[in-house]
Design a protein around this motif. Structure first.
Motif, PDB file in Angstrom:
ATOM      1  N   LEU A  73       0.752  -1.309  -0.059  1.00 38.99           N
ATOM      2  CA  LEU A  73      -0.023   0.064   0.085  1.00 38.99           C
ATOM      3  C   LEU A  73       0.793   1.352  -0.083  1.00 38.99           C
ATOM      4  N   GLU A  74       1.941   1.104   0.817  1.00 40.91           N
ATOM      5  CA  GLU A  74       2.848   2.401   1.038  1.00 40.91           C
ATOM      6  C   GLU A  74       3.605   2.585  -0.389  1.00 40.91           C
ATOM      7  N   GLU A  75       4.187   1.545  -1.031  1.00 40.69           N
ATOM      8  CA  GLU A  75       5.167   1.724  -2.378  1.00 40.69           C
ATOM      9  C   GLU A  75       4.709   1.648  -3.479  1.00 40.69           C
ATOM     10  N   PHE A  76       3.655   0.531  -3.618  1.00 36.60           N
ATOM     11  CA  PHE A  76       3.193  -0.002  -4.983  1.00 36.60           C
ATOM     12  C   PHE A  76       2.183   1.015  -5.152  1.00 36.60           C
ATOM     13  N   VAL A  77       1.055   1.212  -4.304  1.00 41.99           N
ATOM     14  CA  VAL A  77       0.168   2.379  -4.823  1.00 41.99           C
ATOM     15  C   VAL A  77       0.256   3.419  -5.584  1.00 41.99           C
ATOM     16  N   PRO A  78       1.168   4.271  -4.481  1.00 42.45           N
ATOM     17  CA  PRO A  78       1.674   5.513  -4.948  1.00 42.45           C
ATOM     18  C   PRO A  78       2.318   5.570  -6.448  1.00 42.45           C
ATOM     19  N   ARG A  79       3.043   4.600  -6.764  1.00 45.31           N
ATOM     20  CA  ARG A  79       3.644   4.210  -7.885  1.00 45.31           C
ATOM     21  C   ARG A  79       2.691   4.218  -9.144  1.00 45.31           C
ATOM     22  N   PHE A  80       1.732   3.483  -8.719  1.00 45.45           N
ATOM     23  CA  PHE A  80       0.414   3.304  -9.628  1.00 45.45           C
ATOM     24  C   PHE A  80      -0.551   4.654  -9.998  1.00 45.45           C
ATOM     25  N   ARG A  81      -0.476   5.492  -8.839  1.00 48.83           N
ATOM     26  CA  ARG A  81      -1.156   6.805  -9.093  1.00 48.83           C
ATOM     27  C   ARG A  81      -0.102   7.769  -9.959  1.00 48.83           C
ATOM     28  N   ARG A  82       1.005   7.599  -9.902  1.00 42.26           N
ATOM     29  CA  ARG A  82       1.760   8.754 -10.443  1.00 42.26           C
ATOM     30  C   ARG A  82       2.475   8.367 -11.712  1.00 42.26           C
ATOM     31  N   THR A  83       2.237   7.275 -12.174  1.00 41.88           N
ATOM     32  CA  THR A  83       2.881   6.550 -13.249  1.00 41.88           C
ATOM     33  C   THR A  83       2.251   7.452 -14.503  1.00 41.88           C
TER      34      THR A  83
ATOM     35  N   ARG B 165       2.244   5.953 -17.648  1.00 44.65           N
ATOM     36  CA  ARG B 165       1.648   4.878 -18.535  1.00 44.65           C
ATOM     37  C   ARG B 165       0.254   4.728 -18.347  1.00 44.65           C
ATOM     38  N   PRO B 166      -0.410   4.181 -19.277  1.00 47.51           N
ATOM     39  CA  PRO B 166      -2.072   3.723 -18.949  1.00 47.51           C
ATOM     40  C   PRO B 166      -2.116   2.565 -18.099  1.00 47.51           C
ATOM     41  N   ILE B 167      -3.158   2.755 -17.189  1.00 47.62           N
ATOM     42  CA  ILE B 167      -3.521   1.629 -16.361  1.00 47.62           C
ATOM     43  C   ILE B 167      -5.090   1.046 -16.675  1.00 47.62           C
ATOM     44  N   VAL B 168      -4.974  -0.145 -16.872  1.00 44.25           N
ATOM     45  CA  VAL B 168      -6.089  -0.957 -17.440  1.00 44.25           C
ATOM     46  C   VAL B 168      -6.222  -2.067 -16.176  1.00 44.25           C
ATOM     47  N   PHE B 169      -7.547  -1.792 -15.494  1.00 46.05           N
ATOM     48  CA  PHE B 169      -7.975  -2.737 -14.281  1.00 46.05           C
ATOM     49  C   PHE B 169      -8.782  -3.848 -14.897  1.00 46.05           C
TER      50      PHE B 169
ATOM     51  N   ARG C 209     -18.777  -4.774  -9.772  1.00 48.10           N
ATOM     52  CA  ARG C 209     -19.397  -3.976  -8.819  1.00 48.10           C
ATOM     53  C   ARG C 209     -18.507  -2.520  -8.774  1.00 48.10           C
ATOM     54  N   LEU C 210     -17.219  -2.617  -9.209  1.00 48.41           N
ATOM     55  CA  LEU C 210     -16.488  -1.352  -9.003  1.00 48.41           C
ATOM     56  C   LEU C 210     -16.887  -0.581 -10.121  1.00 48.41           C
ATOM     57  N   SER C 211     -16.738   0.728  -9.949  1.00 45.86           N
ATOM     58  CA  SER C 211     -17.060   1.778 -11.063  1.00 45.86           C
ATOM     59  C   SER C 211     -15.864   2.192 -11.595  1.00 45.86           C
ATOM     60  N   ARG C 212     -15.835   2.835 -12.862  1.00 48.48           N
ATOM     61  CA  ARG C 212     -14.729   3.073 -13.580  1.00 48.48           C
ATOM     62  C   ARG C 212     -14.346   4.670 -12.818  1.00 48.48           C
ATOM     63  N   SER C 213     -15.365   5.363 -12.345  1.00 45.18           N
ATOM     64  CA  SER C 213     -14.975   6.678 -11.780  1.00 45.18           C
ATOM     65  C   SER C 213     -14.103   6.369 -10.457  1.00 45.18           C
ATOM     66  N   ARG C 214     -14.503   5.157  -9.670  1.00 45.19           N
ATOM     67  CA  ARG C 214     -14.038   4.858  -8.493  1.00 45.19           C
ATOM     68  C   ARG C 214     -12.603   4.446  -8.672  1.00 45.19           C
ATOM     69  N   LEU C 215     -12.283   3.634  -9.905  1.00 45.88           N
ATOM     70  CA  LEU C 215     -10.918   3.108 -10.007  1.00 45.88           C
ATOM     71  C   LEU C 215     -10.141   4.236 -10.487  1.00 45.88           C
TER      72      LEU C 215
ATOM     73  N   GLU D 221     -10.249   7.449  -9.459  1.00 40.91           N
ATOM     74  CA  GLU D 221      -9.932   7.915  -8.364  1.00 40.91           C
ATOM     75  C   GLU D 221      -8.889   7.683  -7.486  1.00 40.91           C
ATOM     76  N   ALA D 222      -9.163   6.367  -7.347  1.00 37.15           N
ATOM     77  CA  ALA D 222      -7.993   5.623  -6.420  1.00 37.15           C
ATOM     78  C   ALA D 222      -6.833   5.199  -6.978  1.00 37.15           C
ATOM     79  N   LEU D 223      -6.619   4.920  -8.391  1.00 35.06           N
ATOM     80  CA  LEU D 223      -5.628   4.465  -8.768  1.00 35.06           C
ATOM     81  C   LEU D 223      -5.151   5.348 -10.210  1.00 35.06           C
ATOM     82  N   GLY D 224      -5.896   5.882 -10.601  1.00 38.04           N
ATOM     83  CA  GLY D 224      -5.598   6.657 -12.027  1.00 38.04           C
ATOM     84  C   GLY D 224      -5.821   5.820 -13.081  1.00 38.04           C
ATOM     85  N   VAL D 225      -6.910   4.812 -12.940  1.00 41.17           N
ATOM     86  CA  VAL D 225      -6.983   3.755 -14.027  1.00 41.17           C
ATOM     87  C   VAL D 225      -7.665   4.579 -15.255  1.00 41.17           C
ATOM     88  N   SER D 226      -7.062   4.258 -16.458  1.00 42.98           N
ATOM     89  CA  SER D 226      -7.659   4.869 -17.652  1.00 42.98           C
ATOM     90  C   SER D 226      -8.589   3.660 -18.514  1.00 42.98           C
TER      91      SER D 226
END
Length: 263
Positions: free
Chosen positions: A114-124, A126-130, A135-141, A143-148
């Motif tokens: 949570l402390e080291e991987f997640v911040p890297r996801f948020r600031r990368t 590169r495109p992120i595909v989840f 049940r998750l929404s695109r907007s939630r993803l 907001e939380a991870l920068g998912v595109s």
């Protein structure tokens, strides 16, 4: 990989920072029981039935047979279950240097994840595909991870593969072939391993990371696994099979007999 719980975690951080394409598929106790053709499931999520879901088992087993220096597998820890560890190890053709712990993002490494991987996801950049729970929404993803981009997986993942295999493969072909250098975060239970295999066959130019339930507290706002809430579980450091065990003993790949549930 050195099969050291913390050093292997650091190695994946380095791979991510270097933006090198790789795949990491984690086979834990649920996958081991499927490979052993035992009934298993996760309450309200999925169920594997030995007499009805053999095609799923076959697809899961096939996904273990990648021999590529950039494709990594996580195995059940030997101290948790020797037979599970040995069974999965016996079914993969990967070099030992491509093997590590299935629980690498859980237990004693979860806080670090949570402390080291997640911040890297948020600031990368590169495109992120989840790829995960519908049940998750695109907007939630986003907001939380920068998912595109988001590929939702609805319902029971075993049943989903049985009914939608061709459709899923076509969608994965589209996603993997259009992206270059993207980060795919996979949280699909046992199906996730099959999907990572399919994505890798389409394109080896992306990262396919099996995050499993490690992101659940962030995405769902509540713990869903014991290692999210239990301090003892969260402090646990899994162990690899000792070298002397590997040298002195043949692999114990036959799972213990279990009573079958009554129908």
């Amino acid at each position: 990989m050195t099969q050291d719980f913390q050093k292997d975690f650091d190695e994946f951080l380095t791979l991510l920072d270097n933006e090198k394409p790789f795949a990491f598929a984690r086979f834990n106790d649920g996958e081991a029981r499927i490979l052993a053709n035992q009934p298993v499931g996760c309450r309200h999520e999925w169920q594997y039935r030995p007499e009805r879901d053999l095609h799923f088992r076959s697809s899961l087993r096939e996904s273990l047979r990648v021999r590529d220096e950039a494709y990594f597998y996580g195995l059940p820890s030997w101290d948790m279950s020797p037979w599970m560890h040995d069974l999965v190890r016996s079914l993969t053709t990967a070099d030992p240097s491509r093997l590590t712990f299935a629980a690498l993002f859980a237990n004693g490494n979860h806080d670090r994840f949570l402390e080291e991987f997640v911040p890297r996801f948020r600031r990368t950049s590169r495109p992120i595909v989840f790829v995960g729970n519908a049940r998750l929404s695109r907007s939630r993803l986003q907001e939380a991870l920068g998912v595109s981009d988001f590929l939702p997986l609805p319902g029971d993942c075993v049943k989903l593969w049985k009914s939608k295999e061709r459709e899923l493969l076509d969608i994965l072909d589209l996603k993997a072939s259009l992206f270059r250098g993207a980060l795919f975060l996979i949280a699909g239970g046992p199906l996730g391993k099959i999907l990572i295999h399919a994505l890798w066959r389409v394109s080896r130019e992306n990262v396919y990371l099996d995050v499993g339930s490690a992101l659940d507290p962030l995405l769902f706002g509540r713990p869903t696994r014991a290692y999210h809430r239990d301090p003892a579980n969260r402090a646990l450091i899994p162990c690899w099979k000792p070298l002397e065990e590997g040298a002195a003993l043949s692999m114990t790949v036959q799972p213990p007999r279990e009573k079958q549930p009554s129908s």
